[in-house]
Design an enzyme around this catalytic site. Structure first.
Site, PDB file in Angstrom:
ATOM      1  N   CYS A  51      23.475  46.484  41.144  1.00 56.51           N
ATOM      2  CA  CYS A  51      24.400  45.800  40.221  1.00 56.51           C
ATOM      3  C   CYS A  51      23.673  44.672  39.497  1.00 56.51           C
ATOM      4  O   CYS A  51      23.099  43.785  40.136  1.00 56.51           O
ATOM      5  CB  CYS A  51      25.590  45.248  40.999  1.00 56.51           C
ATOM      6  SG  CYS A  51      26.564  44.061  40.056  1.00 56.51           S
ATOM      7  N   CYS A  54      25.057  41.033  40.508  1.00 61.08           N
ATOM      8  CA  CYS A  54      24.963  40.451  41.850  1.00 61.08           C
ATOM      9  C   CYS A  54      23.848  39.389  41.894  1.00 61.08           C
ATOM     10  O   CYS A  54      22.856  39.494  41.165  1.00 61.08           O
ATOM     11  CB  CYS A  54      24.692  41.549  42.889  1.00 61.08           C
ATOM     12  SG  CYS A  54      26.201  42.353  43.490  1.00 61.08           S
ATOM     13  N   HIS A 113      30.457  41.057  45.305  1.00 58.68           N
ATOM     14  CA  HIS A 113      30.663  42.248  44.478  1.00 58.68           C
ATOM     15  C   HIS A 113      32.023  42.916  44.723  1.00 58.68           C
ATOM     16  O   HIS A 113      32.585  43.541  43.813  1.00 58.68           O
ATOM     17  CB  HIS A 113      29.531  43.246  44.779  1.00 58.68           C
ATOM     18  CG  HIS A 113      29.501  44.445  43.896  1.00 58.68           C
ATOM     19  ND1 HIS A 113      28.940  44.427  42.636  1.00 58.68           N
ATOM     20  CD2 HIS A 113      29.967  45.716  44.073  1.00 58.68           C
ATOM     21  CE1 HIS A 113      29.061  45.632  42.081  1.00 58.68           C
ATOM     22  NE2 HIS A 113      29.675  46.428  42.931  1.00 58.68           N
ATOM     23  N   ASN A 153      37.897  42.308  30.969  1.00 60.06           N
ATOM     24  CA  ASN A 153      38.259  43.721  31.026  1.00 60.06           C
ATOM     25  C   ASN A 153      38.127  44.137  32.472  1.00 60.06           C
ATOM     26  O   ASN A 153      37.032  44.120  33.020  1.00 60.06           O
ATOM     27  CB  ASN A 153      37.310  44.578  30.179  1.00 60.06           C
ATOM     28  CG  ASN A 153      37.466  44.290  28.703  1.00 60.06           C
ATOM     29  OD1 ASN A 153      38.562  44.016  28.223  1.00 60.06           O
ATOM     30  ND2 ASN A 153      36.366  44.348  27.964  1.00 60.06           N
ATOM     31  N   SER A 161      32.232  48.110  32.258  1.00 61.62           N
ATOM     32  CA  SER A 161      31.115  48.962  32.658  1.00 61.62           C
ATOM     33  C   SER A 161      30.507  48.552  33.997  1.00 61.62           C
ATOM     34  O   SER A 161      29.578  49.177  34.466  1.00 61.62           O
ATOM     35  CB  SER A 161      30.056  48.996  31.549  1.00 61.62           C
ATOM     36  OG  SER A 161      29.797  47.700  31.064  1.00 61.62           O
ATOM     37  N   HIS A 164      31.591  44.572  39.288  1.00 62.70           N
ATOM     38  CA  HIS A 164      31.421  43.193  39.783  1.00 62.70           C
ATOM     39  C   HIS A 164      32.451  42.295  39.073  1.00 62.70           C
ATOM     40  O   HIS A 164      32.609  42.383  37.868  1.00 62.70           O
ATOM     41  CB  HIS A 164      29.995  42.706  39.495  1.00 62.70           C
ATOM     42  CG  HIS A 164      29.639  41.477  40.262  1.00 62.70           C
ATOM     43  ND1 HIS A 164      28.809  41.483  41.362  1.00 62.70           N
ATOM     44  CD2 HIS A 164      30.046  40.189  40.115  1.00 62.70           C
ATOM     45  CE1 HIS A 164      28.706  40.256  41.833  1.00 62.70           C
ATOM     46  NE2 HIS A 164      29.448  39.449  41.104  1.00 62.70           N
ATOM     47  N   HIS A 166      33.975  39.954  36.876  1.00 63.30           N
ATOM     48  CA  HIS A 166      33.436  39.141  35.777  1.00 63.30           C
ATOM     49  C   HIS A 166      34.318  39.232  34.540  1.00 63.30           C
ATOM     50  O   HIS A 166      35.115  40.149  34.388  1.00 63.30           O
ATOM     51  CB  HIS A 166      32.023  39.601  35.406  1.00 63.30           C
ATOM     52  CG  HIS A 166      31.976  40.897  34.645  1.00 63.30           C
ATOM     53  ND1 HIS A 166      32.208  42.123  35.230  1.00 63.30           N
ATOM     54  CD2 HIS A 166      31.738  41.159  33.334  1.00 63.30           C
ATOM     55  CE1 HIS A 166      32.113  43.081  34.328  1.00 63.30           C
ATOM     56  NE2 HIS A 166      31.840  42.531  33.158  1.00 63.30           N
ATOM     57  N   GLN A 168      34.283  37.750  30.122  1.00 61.36           N
ATOM     58  CA  GLN A 168      33.370  37.480  29.015  1.00 61.36           C
ATOM     59  C   GLN A 168      33.923  36.358  28.133  1.00 61.36           C
ATOM     60  O   GLN A 168      35.110  36.056  28.162  1.00 61.36           O
ATOM     61  CB  GLN A 168      33.202  38.725  28.150  1.00 61.36           C
ATOM     62  CG  GLN A 168      32.690  39.955  28.874  1.00 61.36           C
ATOM     63  CD  GLN A 168      32.297  41.064  27.892  1.00 61.36           C
ATOM     64  OE1 GLN A 168      31.668  40.804  26.877  1.00 61.36           O
ATOM     65  NE2 GLN A 168      32.671  42.290  28.213  1.00 61.36           N
TER      66      GLN A 168
HETATM   67  O1  G1P Z   1      30.841  44.266  27.042  1.00 61.85           O
HETATM   68  P1  G1P Z   1      31.161  45.477  27.882  1.00 61.85           P
HETATM   69  O2  G1P Z   1      31.970  45.167  29.100  1.00 61.85           O
HETATM   70  O3  G1P Z   1      29.963  46.311  28.179  1.00 61.85           O
HETATM   71  O4  G1P Z   1      32.085  46.353  26.935  1.00 61.85           O
HETATM   72  C1  G1P Z   1      33.476  46.360  26.929  1.00 61.85           C
HETATM   73  O5  G1P Z   1      34.030  45.158  26.398  1.00 61.85           O
HETATM   74  C2  G1P Z   1      33.765  44.878  25.024  1.00 61.85           C
HETATM   75  C3  G1P Z   1      34.559  43.667  24.621  1.00 61.85           C
HETATM   76  O6  G1P Z   1      35.945  43.823  24.840  1.00 61.85           O
HETATM   77  C4  G1P Z   1      34.113  46.063  24.121  1.00 61.85           C
HETATM   78  O7  G1P Z   1      33.645  45.809  22.810  1.00 61.85           O
HETATM   79  C5  G1P Z   1      33.500  47.369  24.629  1.00 61.85           C
HETATM   80  O8  G1P Z   1      33.964  48.454  23.847  1.00 61.85           O
HETATM   81  C6  G1P Z   1      33.905  47.560  26.096  1.00 61.85           C
HETATM   82  O9  G1P Z   1      33.342  48.747  26.608  1.00 61.85           O
END
Ligand code: G1P
Ligand code: G1P
Lengths: 346, 346
Positions: A51, A54, A113, A153, A161, A164, A166, A168
């Site tokens: 990961c 981590c 994790h 997300n 993706s 873990h 997290h 943004q």
């Molecule tokens: O940044 P990550 O987690 O790889 O990507 C994810 O979040 C982003 C922000 O919402 C999006 O633009 C991506 O389509 C989504 O797969």
């Protein structure tokens, strides 16, 4: 009479965006033969050597994560926004474009994790809140950063993706569309009533007490009247504050506590690690005062019928109008009937 | 200079909705460890006894489909909109709602369960176009139907619950949000230039010839400058007509032909039955003239990197702004390099 309307196909008005949504309460009986999602497996590994989030592991950039103990933030190795982009414009007839600049950061909520917000200790969620605050102040204070969007997300179904825990932060020069709409509508109300739109709204919600999920001294969590996603929810501070940098110590804790309670309810709904996108909407950092703004955090979870059947926002929803099948009141009732203890901890 | 901008993070303006989108061309290099979709299996059965859309079969309502030979439409058994809903309103402080009425129809494109638009004969797609026209006129002509939204959800990933080739029509009293935005922006342009916005736009696109995919005597298919979905495309009639009821016989055929060519390219891209939501935007049926409207059909396909990796519109996209990774020009180039012969028929 109200109940009668809510049992029929109807539209509801979103006071924050100024848009209408379509509600089809009678449609829940529809059988589902479409796509189902994989069941989310409960994570048990607390450290995953592969990961890239981590502690101690190497990332795509070649950088190594420190052995962080609580929250840890770094600049996204695959940032959608970049700093120091020279300003250029296209303005040729109907082709209009402009360069954009900004900063994308990743916020690791915990070194562990296996965790998610509902499974984290309240004090550790408080640390996440404090980090959000710090980043909002730091990023928002930079020249040319006029908006700071904090979000998470959660779950593969939401395009996350990496499991873990997290979130943004995307901070940028331009003010995004959603923020523009919410600024406008809050401003109109503020100028007419000298009171924040969401202040008036939560007062009205408390009076009828039909959509409220959790409440503490400083915050209320509810299913908004105009919810689009099946179990959409919103956390609103009772005090009219524009942004998270204004949170007092007690409020930080209360915010963490209500996030935990709400996300436990979510997990308990289908006894799964409930996927969602969550985001904090607050005052743009464009240097203006924005007295109209009342910060709030929203959760948009896609699951509708079970841990494997989601609501698709496609076709009609993309071309015409957001649409939902269960009413906000039904969703609130269902969530309210659930335990406040996480199903994995019973 | 233009190219330089398009290689950097930038925003583009959507002339139809009046909204900006974020483009991050440098982000395509990002590795993907997230969710992958199941590969779409090619359908081979031309009749499926368990399919509620195949000719002669019984539906959930108990009704039996006729042994239809071409296109067949019926009222959706699980309609989100219902006719004859008594008008009622909620207007209590910040709670605003109103009943809605309408009609939801299903349009079976072909009796053959195994087909999809790109695999259908041009003359059979022409029959679909004619049926859309008929329904637009009939539904739109009804009292209290002010908008007719024709669309197709193709593929399980787009929430389509049945692989039988079909689309839907949702006709209703209120004018949906997307139509309101597009009406406004087209109107402003029309009033200023006495020319349709899309007419001017396709002229400009033809001049630069960078995003055009297919063209015939009456239509052009292109990746719009402001595309959001990775391989988003739009079909626009060259003649300024407000709605599909104005299509002449030759134009119906040309519309069918360009739909076929575009969707073949889509299928060829990842050699899969390419999922999308498609929709026709046209003049509301509210009895007004709407000279500003220029009808068009858009395709929003989610696949990004392969037949199993899609773009997620989550987090930032939900809370802030639509965002894309590849540019419209890259998408157009990729699509233009593909054969016009369907990969299954080579
Ligand atoms: O940044 P990550 O987690 O790889 O990507 C994810 O979040 C982003 C922000 O919402 C999006 O633009 C991506 O389509 C989504 O797969
Ligand atoms: O009507 P269907 O195909 O069962 O359902 C699909 O299309 C509808 C209209 O776009 C959406 O509301 C549903 O979420 C989707 O699953």
């Amino acid at each position: 009479m109200e109940d009668a309307i809510y049992n029929k196909p109807h539209r509801r008005y979103n006071i924050l965006t100024g848009e209408w949504i379509l509600v089809s309460p009678h449609r829940t009986k529809r059988p589902w033969q479409g796509k189902t999602e994989d069941k989310v497996e409960v994570k048990t590994v607390t450290y995953d050597p592969s990961c890239y989030l981590c502690p101690g592991n190497e990332r795509a950039s070649g950088d190594k994560n420190p052995n962080y103990e609580h929250v840890y933030t770094f600049t996204n190795d695959f940032a959608a926004l970049l700093p120091d982009v020279e300003a250029e414009e296209v303005n040729e007839g109907l082709f209009k474009a402009a360069t954009e600049e900004g900063i994308c950061k990743v916020v690791c909520f915990s070194p562990d994790h296996s965790l998610t917000l509902p499974l984290m200790k309240e004090e550790d969620i408080t640390r996440v809140v404090q980090k959000w605050k710090e980043e909002y102040i730091e990023l928002g204070g930079k020249d040319g950063i006029n908006n700071v969007q904090i979000f998470e997300n959660k779950g593969a179904i939401m395009g996350c993706s990496n499991p873990h825990p997290h979130g943004q932060i995307w901070a940028q020069r331009s003010i995004p569309e959603e923020i523009i709409k919410k600024t406008e509508n809050q401003k109109v109300y503020w100028e007419q009533h000298n009171k924040s739109l969401l202040q008036a709204y939560i007062e009205q919600e408390k009076e009828v007490n039909e959509r409220i999920l959790v409440e503490n001294e400083y915050f209320v969590a509810l299913v908004p009247y105009w919810a689009v996603w099946p179990y959409e929810a919103m956390i609103v501070p009772k005090r009219h504050i524009q942004s998270i940098d204004q949170l007092q110590e007690e409020e930080e804790k209360a915010f963490a506590s209500i996030i935990k309670k709400l996300t436990i309810k979510f997990d308990n709904l289908f006894e799964t690690s409930f996927p969602y996108s969550a985001g904090i909407h607050q005052k743009p950092t464009d240097g203006k005062e924005h007295p109209e703004w009342h910060f709030h955090m929203s959760f948009y979870p896609p699951l509708l019928r079970s841990s494997t059947v989601k609501k698709f926002m496609v076709g009609y929803e993309m071309f015409a109008n957001p649409q939902r099948d269960i009413t906000a009141e039904q969703a609130a009732n269902t969530l309210n009937a659930l335990s406040e203890v996480h199903y994995l901890k019973r």
